[in-house]
Design an enzyme around this catalytic site. Structure first.
Site, PDB file in Angstrom:
ATOM      1  N   ASN A  42      64.588  24.467  70.418  1.00 15.80           N
ATOM      2  CA  ASN A  42      65.246  25.724  70.764  1.00 15.80           C
ATOM      3  C   ASN A  42      64.503  26.696  71.024  1.00 15.80           C
ATOM      4  O   ASN A  42      64.035  27.501  72.128  1.00 15.80           O
ATOM      5  CB  ASN A  42      65.569  26.705  69.377  1.00 15.80           C
TER       6      ASN A  42
ATOM      7  N   VAL B 149      61.569  27.420  70.503  1.00 20.09           N
ATOM      8  CA  VAL B 149      60.811  28.911  70.504  1.00 20.09           C
ATOM      9  C   VAL B 149      59.744  28.496  70.770  1.00 20.09           C
ATOM     10  O   VAL B 149      58.388  29.874  70.983  1.00 20.09           O
ATOM     11  CB  VAL B 149      60.733  29.262  69.128  1.00 20.09           C
TER      12      VAL B 149
ATOM     13  N   THR C 132      52.086  19.433  55.666  1.00 24.46           N
ATOM     14  CA  THR C 132      50.273  19.678  56.106  1.00 24.46           C
ATOM     15  C   THR C 132      50.259  18.616  54.846  1.00 24.46           C
ATOM     16  O   THR C 132      49.886  19.202  53.426  1.00 24.46           O
ATOM     17  CB  THR C 132      50.192  20.906  56.473  1.00 24.46           C
TER      18      THR C 132
ATOM     19  N   HIS D  74      50.131  27.642  55.877  1.00 24.08           N
ATOM     20  CA  HIS D  74      50.408  26.564  55.294  1.00 24.08           C
ATOM     21  C   HIS D  74      51.360  26.767  54.256  1.00 24.08           C
ATOM     22  O   HIS D  74      51.714  25.565  54.036  1.00 24.08           O
ATOM     23  CB  HIS D  74      48.682  25.997  54.636  1.00 24.08           C
TER      24      HIS D  74
ATOM     25  N   LYS E  58      55.050  25.616  53.798  1.00 23.91           N
ATOM     26  CA  LYS E  58      54.795  24.190  54.105  1.00 23.91           C
ATOM     27  C   LYS E  58      54.892  24.218  52.167  1.00 23.91           C
ATOM     28  O   LYS E  58      55.779  22.724  52.039  1.00 23.91           O
ATOM     29  CB  LYS E  58      53.733  23.457  54.770  1.00 23.91           C
TER      30      LYS E  58
END
Ligand code: USQ
Length: 384
Positions: free
Chosen positions: A32, A34, A144, A182, A185
């Site tokens: 997209n 962004v 992550t 973080h 995620k």
């Protein structure tokens, strides 16, 4: 395989798309754009000029006999992703389409909210769309290593066997992330594990360390027309890429705090090798599988040393400078993350050393005139 790469215009998404296309798979990309807007908010440009996605895809499709398709769309638009999955019916969905920067998420309230909304809601829309239109697809999700933070115990791969008051269970590994990015995620991982458990979906969550590098074998086929976005600024640039660029600019490597923080690292080529290994060795239905995706871990000081030595071999006099840490993170800590799963699937890690980093530094040197030294000092602070 039919593979859908979400976030296929990004630093990792683009080379991953090229790799799978080169291997003969049917590749579709979604993006997209962004990230471009986020870059413009700070006024940052990647070091190496990249062609538009349209031009890169055209160039690839003209020279290879396995064309890549691409779609412009947003995971926050549920109808878009639901209809796309119904049309394509991918077997593998590689999900990179998230806001990737910790400093971006910590720069103000709006960006913290954007990060979590974009990442968590986009991922939820994807899970609902998979459930409805391709429940057998394997979701390969980029998580992550920073989800775990720096706990005072060994870091396992996603799960922990716990014994409490004489009873045992296998639980999701407890998380202590260091930024709202973080955390987004962490929320994704919990949502995906739930979807696997309740709806029988299958997913590999890749808890990846800090990526470095600026080329892959496919990009090297026509670097100028196919190169990927390489950042060295304080918001989107990751540590090794920043240190190498600082060295080329004869700017002291900006070590935050004592530099004894340890992190896991991985070369961009190995990121793609890991995605390939995960995709071609899928988990079973209902399984939420977690791999820690890094090949090496070191303290920032050790890493800076390697870059300084490598620069010296190339005739560049680099040095490190400890500056006040703009982040709130542990600087002295135990660190022992496991990464045996991908190795046992056959990953042959590219070792981070003076020799591997040389080619990166040489490439950066070619674009030295584009380096803007104002991008180097951190302005985003964890304590607002
Ligand atoms: N750091 C410095 N000097 C700098 C920049 C960073 O000392 O000029 C330090 C940071 O304080 C931190 C470490 O280097 O201790 C890593 O920072 P980073 O900016 O390279 O990485 P991070 O913000 O943790 O995030 C990056 C990616 C993210 C990915 C993550 C993997 O942007 O998408 O999830 O690496 S990990 O770090 O394992 O969580």
């Amino acid at each position: 395989m039919k593979i859908l790469i979400l976030g296929g215009n990004g630093y990792l998404g683009w080379p991953t798309s090229l790799f799978f296309s080169k291997q003969g798979h049917e590749v579709s990309i979604v993006d997209n754009f962004v990230k471009k807007k986020m870059e413009l908010e700070f006024g940052f440009k990647p070091l190496i000029p990249t062609k538009t996605l349209h031009k890169r895809v055209d160039c690839w499709n003209k020279n290879q006999n396995n064309p890549i398709n691409f779609y412009v769309g947003d995971l926050l638009n549920h109808r878009f992703i639901k209809d796309l999955l119904a049309d394509i019916r991918p077997e593998v969905i590689v999900h990179y389409a998230e806001q990737p920067s910790a400093p971006y998420s910590m720069s103000n309230r709006e960006r913290a909210i954007f990060t979590q909304q974009n990442n968590v809601m986009g991922n939820l829309n994807l899970l609902f769309a998979i459930k409805k239109n391709c429940p057998d697809a394997h979701l390969v999700k980029l998580g992550t290593l920073g989800e775990y933070g720096t706990p005072n115990i060994d870091i396992e791969e996603g799960w922990l066997n716990v014994e409490h008051n004489g009873r045992k269970d296998r639980m999701l590994y407890p998380k202590k992330p260091g930024s709202f990015y973080h955390l987004s995620k962490v929320h994704d991982s919990a949502n995906i594990e739930f979807a696997c458990r309740i709806w029988d979906l299958k997913c590999t969550d890749l808890n990846q360390g800090v990526v470095y590098g600026n080329f892959t074998p496919e990009i090297d086929l026509d670097f100028e027309n196919l190169c990927t976005s390489f950042h060295y600024d304080e918001v989107f640039g990751t540590i090794i890429n920043r240190f190498c660029t600082q060295s080329v600019a004869n700017y002291p490597l900006t070590v935050y705090g004592t530099g004894n923080q340890k992190r896991g690292y991985i070369n961009i080529i190995d990121t793609i090798n890991c995605i390939n290994l995960a995709s071609t060795n899928p988990p079973k239905k209902g399984e939420f599988r977690v791999f820690n995706q890094f090949t090496d871990f070191k303290s920032l000081n050790e890493m800076a040393e390697v870059i300084i030595k490598s620069s010296k071999n190339l005739g560049i006099k680099a040095k490190a400078k400890k500056i006040q840490n703009p982040r709130k993170e542990m600087e002295e800590h135990y660190y022992n993350p496991k990464n045996t799963s991908l190795i046992s699937l056959g990953l042959k890690p590219i070792k981070f050393n003076e020799n591997t980093i040389e080619k990166d530094i040489k490439l950066i040197t070619k674009y030295k005139k584009n380096i803007d030294q104002e991008y180097f000092m951190p302005t985003v602070k964890w304590e607002i």
